[in-house]
Design a protein around this motif. Structure first.
Motif, PDB file in Angstrom:
ATOM      1  N   HIS A 162     -17.407  -7.630  30.312  1.00 29.90           N
ATOM      2  CA  HIS A 162     -16.416  -6.586  30.548  1.00 29.90           C
ATOM      3  C   HIS A 162     -15.931  -6.748  31.985  1.00 29.90           C
ATOM      4  N   PHE A 184     -13.673  -5.468  34.654  1.00 38.30           N
ATOM      5  CA  PHE A 184     -12.865  -4.301  35.014  1.00 38.30           C
ATOM      6  C   PHE A 184     -11.760  -4.663  35.987  1.00 38.30           C
ATOM      7  N   THR A 200     -11.804   1.288  28.069  1.00 39.96           N
ATOM      8  CA  THR A 200     -12.562   2.062  29.051  1.00 39.96           C
ATOM      9  C   THR A 200     -13.104   3.367  28.477  1.00 39.96           C
ATOM     10  N   GLU A 238      -8.104  -6.422  25.345  1.00 37.34           N
ATOM     11  CA  GLU A 238      -8.011  -5.502  26.476  1.00 37.34           C
ATOM     12  C   GLU A 238      -9.250  -4.615  26.527  1.00 37.34           C
ATOM     13  N   GLY A 251      -9.301  -6.117  33.493  1.00 40.12           N
ATOM     14  CA  GLY A 251      -9.035  -5.242  32.366  1.00 40.12           C
ATOM     15  C   GLY A 251      -9.198  -5.939  31.029  1.00 40.12           C
TER      16      GLY A 251
END
Length: 256
Positions: free
Chosen positions: A135, A137, A159, A156, A140
């Motif tokens: 993942h 961040f 979150t 994508e 994204g």
């Protein structure tokens, strides 16, 4: 008086010539040094070579220390950022009769680089593939490497399901200390393969390293209200993982 003056000048003239002879003495001294100059030149060359070799070796040692410190040590996860997790959950999707299941995984959290890496081994109960998950961040993006198929899938980052690195780190620290032990449930997310990824570098360095040399595909999320029929189920595979206070089953379906 004219004679005296002439004699005085003529008397001084030899003195000037003798003085001139004295000036030649250093030149004679320099001629004595000339035979020694080749040896001194060779010695100077050896000194320069030795000095240059010392500088080169010192630079090589410093470069090795720099590479080890910033490229090897920095990529190693600190002990308090690497977790081995066991989670008990209720399987209400496919096996409500069987009751509780246990999910095991390894989690690495990179706070400085703002990404998480999850390694899920082959589960004991079956029905789920082993996988490595990232993942990212910063980009994204989420990447799933299905180890059973040896394929990568990119989508994508969601979150709402995935905790940020700092939050997940705090959660797992509490679990490690025994202050919070989750007994949780499972939810499902369905995804569909949309096409092949050709440019791997656009995925960022972490996902690129995970998926390098593997077939990599893009995913899109399906309508949550649309269920998978029996025909589609034959082309789907699932990955169960833990990245929040609940277990997520990611179902990936190939195109017809």
């Amino acid at each position: 008086m004219v004679k005296i003056t002439f004699q005085t000048v003529s008397a001084q003239k030899p003195e000037k010539e003798s003085d001139g002879d004295k000036i030649i003495i250093p030149q004679a001294h320099e001629e004595l040094v000339l035979p020694l100059s080749p040896k001194r030149s060779l010695l100077n060359c050896l000194c320069c070579l030795t000095f240059g070799l010392v500088i080169f070796m010192s630079g090589l040692v410093l470069a090795s220390i720099y590479i080890y410190r910033y490229y090897v040590v920095s990529q190693q996860i600190p002990e308090d950022s690497m977790f081995h997790c066991r989670v008990v959950y209720e399987d209400s999707i496919f096996a409500p009769v069987r009751g509780r299941h246990e999910l095991e995984e390894n989690v690495g959290i990179y706070l400085d680089d703002n990404y998480e890496q999850i390694s899920v081994p082959m589960p004991d109960f079956g029905g789920s593939d082993p996988a490595d998950i990232i993942h990212d961040f910063q980009r994204g993006l989420t990447a799933y490497h299905d180890i059973a198929l040896d394929k990568c899938y990119v989508i994508e980052l969601n979150t709402t399901l995935v905790m940020p690195p700092r939050n997940l780190w705090e959660l797992l620290i509490n679990v490690k200390r025994g202050t919070y032990l989750p007994h949780t449930y499972i939810i499902q997310e369905e995804m569909m393969v949309t096409g092949r990824v050709r440019n791997m570098r656009q995925l960022g360095p972490f996902i690129h390293r995970l998926c390098y040399g593997k077939e990599t595909y893009r995913l899109r999320r399906r309508n949550p209200h649309r269920r998978i029929d029996k025909r589609e189920a034959k082309r789907c595979h699932s990955i169960r993982h833990f990245e929040n206070t609940f277990v997520v089953e990611t179902v990936i379906c190939d195109r017809i």
